[in-house]
Write an enzyme that holds these catalytic residues in place. Structure first.
Site, mmCIF file in Angstrom:
data_model
loop_
_atom_site.group_PDB
_atom_site.id
_atom_site.type_symbol
_atom_site.label_atom_id
_atom_site.label_comp_id
_atom_site.label_asym_id
_atom_site.label_seq_id
_atom_site.Cartn_x
_atom_site.Cartn_y
_atom_site.Cartn_z
ATOM 1 N N TYR A 132 82.610 -10.605 21.541
ATOM 2 C CA TYR A 132 83.830 -10.398 20.742
ATOM 3 C C TYR A 132 84.215 -8.928 20.749
ATOM 4 O O TYR A 132 85.377 -8.578 20.984
ATOM 5 C CB TYR A 132 83.569 -10.886 19.313
ATOM 6 N N ASN A 177 97.953 -14.028 19.133
ATOM 7 C CA ASN A 177 97.088 -14.118 17.957
ATOM 8 C C ASN A 177 95.780 -14.878 18.219
ATOM 9 O O ASN A 177 94.801 -14.695 17.496
ATOM 10 C CB ASN A 177 97.872 -14.790 16.829
HETATM 11 N N1 LIG Z 1 90.217 -13.528 10.188
HETATM 12 C C1 LIG Z 1 89.732 -12.297 10.289
HETATM 13 O O1 LIG Z 1 89.010 -11.794 9.423
HETATM 14 C C2 LIG Z 1 90.037 -11.490 11.498
HETATM 15 C C3 LIG Z 1 89.579 -10.167 11.560
HETATM 16 C C4 LIG Z 1 89.872 -9.417 12.686
HETATM 17 C C5 LIG Z 1 90.612 -9.985 13.708
HETATM 18 N N2 LIG Z 1 91.040 -11.278 13.617
HETATM 19 C C6 LIG Z 1 91.790 -11.841 14.724
HETATM 20 O O2 LIG Z 1 92.988 -12.421 14.233
HETATM 21 C C7 LIG Z 1 93.360 -13.521 15.066
HETATM 22 C C8 LIG Z 1 93.600 -14.739 14.217
HETATM 23 O O3 LIG Z 1 92.444 -15.010 13.486
HETATM 24 P P1 LIG Z 1 92.499 -15.955 12.205
HETATM 25 O O4 LIG Z 1 91.115 -15.911 11.681
HETATM 26 O O5 LIG Z 1 93.582 -15.574 11.269
HETATM 27 O O6 LIG Z 1 92.800 -17.351 12.869
HETATM 28 P P2 LIG Z 1 94.104 -18.259 12.673
HETATM 29 O O7 LIG Z 1 94.043 -18.903 11.311
HETATM 30 O O8 LIG Z 1 95.304 -17.470 13.046
HETATM 31 O O9 LIG Z 1 93.807 -19.440 13.664
HETATM 32 C C9 LIG Z 1 93.795 -19.295 15.005
HETATM 33 C C10 LIG Z 1 94.486 -20.501 15.614
HETATM 34 O O10 LIG Z 1 94.224 -20.440 17.006
HETATM 35 C C11 LIG Z 1 94.074 -21.761 17.464
HETATM 36 N N3 LIG Z 1 93.347 -21.741 18.718
HETATM 37 C C12 LIG Z 1 92.019 -21.627 18.913
HETATM 38 N N4 LIG Z 1 91.733 -21.670 20.226
HETATM 39 C C13 LIG Z 1 92.918 -21.798 20.871
HETATM 40 C C14 LIG Z 1 93.292 -21.901 22.228
HETATM 41 N N5 LIG Z 1 92.380 -21.878 23.214
HETATM 42 N N6 LIG Z 1 94.604 -22.027 22.538
HETATM 43 C C15 LIG Z 1 95.530 -22.066 21.558
HETATM 44 N N7 LIG Z 1 95.245 -21.987 20.255
HETATM 45 C C16 LIG Z 1 93.943 -21.851 19.907
HETATM 46 C C17 LIG Z 1 93.359 -22.489 16.358
HETATM 47 O O11 LIG Z 1 93.566 -23.888 16.441
HETATM 48 C C18 LIG Z 1 93.968 -21.864 15.112
HETATM 49 O O12 LIG Z 1 95.052 -22.636 14.620
HETATM 50 C C19 LIG Z 1 92.235 -13.656 16.094
HETATM 51 O O13 LIG Z 1 92.588 -13.003 17.287
HETATM 52 C C20 LIG Z 1 91.062 -12.956 15.424
HETATM 53 O O14 LIG Z 1 90.112 -12.479 16.353
HETATM 54 C C21 LIG Z 1 90.753 -12.039 12.531
#
Ligand SMILES: NC(=O)c1ccc[n+]([C@@H]2O[C@H](COP(=O)([O-])OP(=O)(O)OC[C@H]3O[C@@H](n4cnc5c(N)ncnc54)[C@H](O)[C@@H]3O)[C@@H](O)[C@H]2O)c1
Length: 276
Positions: A171, A98
């Site tokens: 990205y 994730n």
């Molecule tokens: N939020 C969106 O709108 C969205 C849209 C498309 C894709 N995504 C993808 O979904 C995934 C999760 O996004 P989210 O926004 O829900 O975030 P999330 O709330 O799941 O948080 C991500 C977590 O990753 C942790 N993290 C950051 N760098 C790290 C590292 N180097 N090692 C370990 N942990 C680390 C952070 O501390 C955080 O707790 C990502 O891959 C993102 O690209 C998100």
């Protein structure tokens, strides 16, 4: 019971949340635990893990939760976390990659350093966790059990040239690479009881987005931008972390046993409504 994860161990990276509320990783961890899995969460931020632990406790799921701090972009850190999970829980049936996030920039405006950081965060993290978890899944398969299921998190940013009016070239490139990596790895392990798929979220209203947008655009613009993002989706609203978690859960489940090397887009129709 459908989507039953009792007896399964799920390793979830980025299992905290960047801010208050529900990010994709936290929601996925809690949902898998609700369905009976033992969840081993990793995150670079120990406080975020504590917060997920509290959410588990509020639902009497503490027995389904353990965690350790881990930088998903460091091979040594990932190797240690996987070894600890294997030692403490004895197996890994599900890996959810994730960790990820976007930074704006095109090749001129983005520094080399930020480019490398983006590739590390979004792509190296997936490679490294697969590298260390796959041998555990392979061992389980060779011992006569089931191998495992890997779900990687992509983004519609790989398909649309810009999101929210900003170009994020690194990205886009790294998330497209995650899809290709997933398909390739799926074929490599298709006869070894291991499935690999990608969930591709669209515009999700998660704390990461809200924090990033708040930082980049300021509060006044934020309300307007959220309204615009909602309006840009054919369903008329952004999705949330539970929409992503539900898709991850399905692909990780035994019900998805014949599904590998593919992508599940969770975007309310966003990409279909845009020109390619
Ligand atoms: N939020 C969106 O709108 C969205 C849209 C498309 C894709 N995504 C993808 O979904 C995934 C999760 O996004 P989210 O926004 O829900 O975030 P999330 O709330 O799941 O948080 C991500 C977590 O990753 C942790 N993290 C950051 N760098 C790290 C590292 N180097 N090692 C370990 N942990 C680390 C952070 O501390 C955080 O707790 C990502 O891959 C993102 O690209 C998100």
């Amino acid at each position: 019971m459908p989507l039953d994860f009792h007896g399964k161990v799920a390793f979830v990276t980025g299992a905290g949340s960047i801010g208050e509320g529900w990010g994709n990783g936290k929601a996925t961890a809690v949902l898998l635990a609700r369905q009976g899995a033992k969840v081993f969460g990793t995150d670079i931020n120990p406080e975020a893990l504590t917060d997920t632990g509290s959410a588990m406790a509020r639902e009497n799921l503490s027995g389904h939760w353990s965690s350790c701090q881990c930088d998903a972009t460091s091979g040594k850190s990932v190797e240690a976390a996987v070894a600890r999970c294997d030692r403490e829980l004895g197996r890994i049936d599900i890996l959810v990659n994730n960790v990820g996030g976007s930074a704006p920039g095109d090749p001129i405006t983005m520094s080399e350093e930020l480019w490398e950081k983006q590739i590390a965060l979004n792509l190296d993290s997936v490679f490294l966790n697969c590298k260390h978890v796959l041998p555990v899944m392979l061992r389980q398969f060779e011992e006569g059990g089931s191998g495992g299921a890997i779900v990687n998190i992509g983004s519609v940013g790989s398909m649309t040239f810009q999101m929210g009016g900003r170009v994020s070239a690194a990205y886009a490139a790294s998330k497209a690479a995650v899809e290709a990596f997933s398909r390739s790895t799926a074929i490599a392990f298709a006869k070894k009881g291991i499935r690999v798929n990608t969930v591709i979220p669209g515009s999700m209203h998660t704390p990461l987005v809200e924090n990033r947008l708040a930082r980049q655009l300021g509060k006044d613009d934020l309300a307007k931008l959220i309204a615009e993002r909602n309006a840009s989706v054919p369903m008329g609203r952004m999705g949330d972390a539970w929409d992503v978690a539900n898709a991850v859960m399905f692909l990780a489940s035994d019900e998805a046993r014949y599904i590998t090397a593919t992508q599940l887009v969770v975007d309310g129709g966003l990409t279909a409504a845009r020109p390619a």
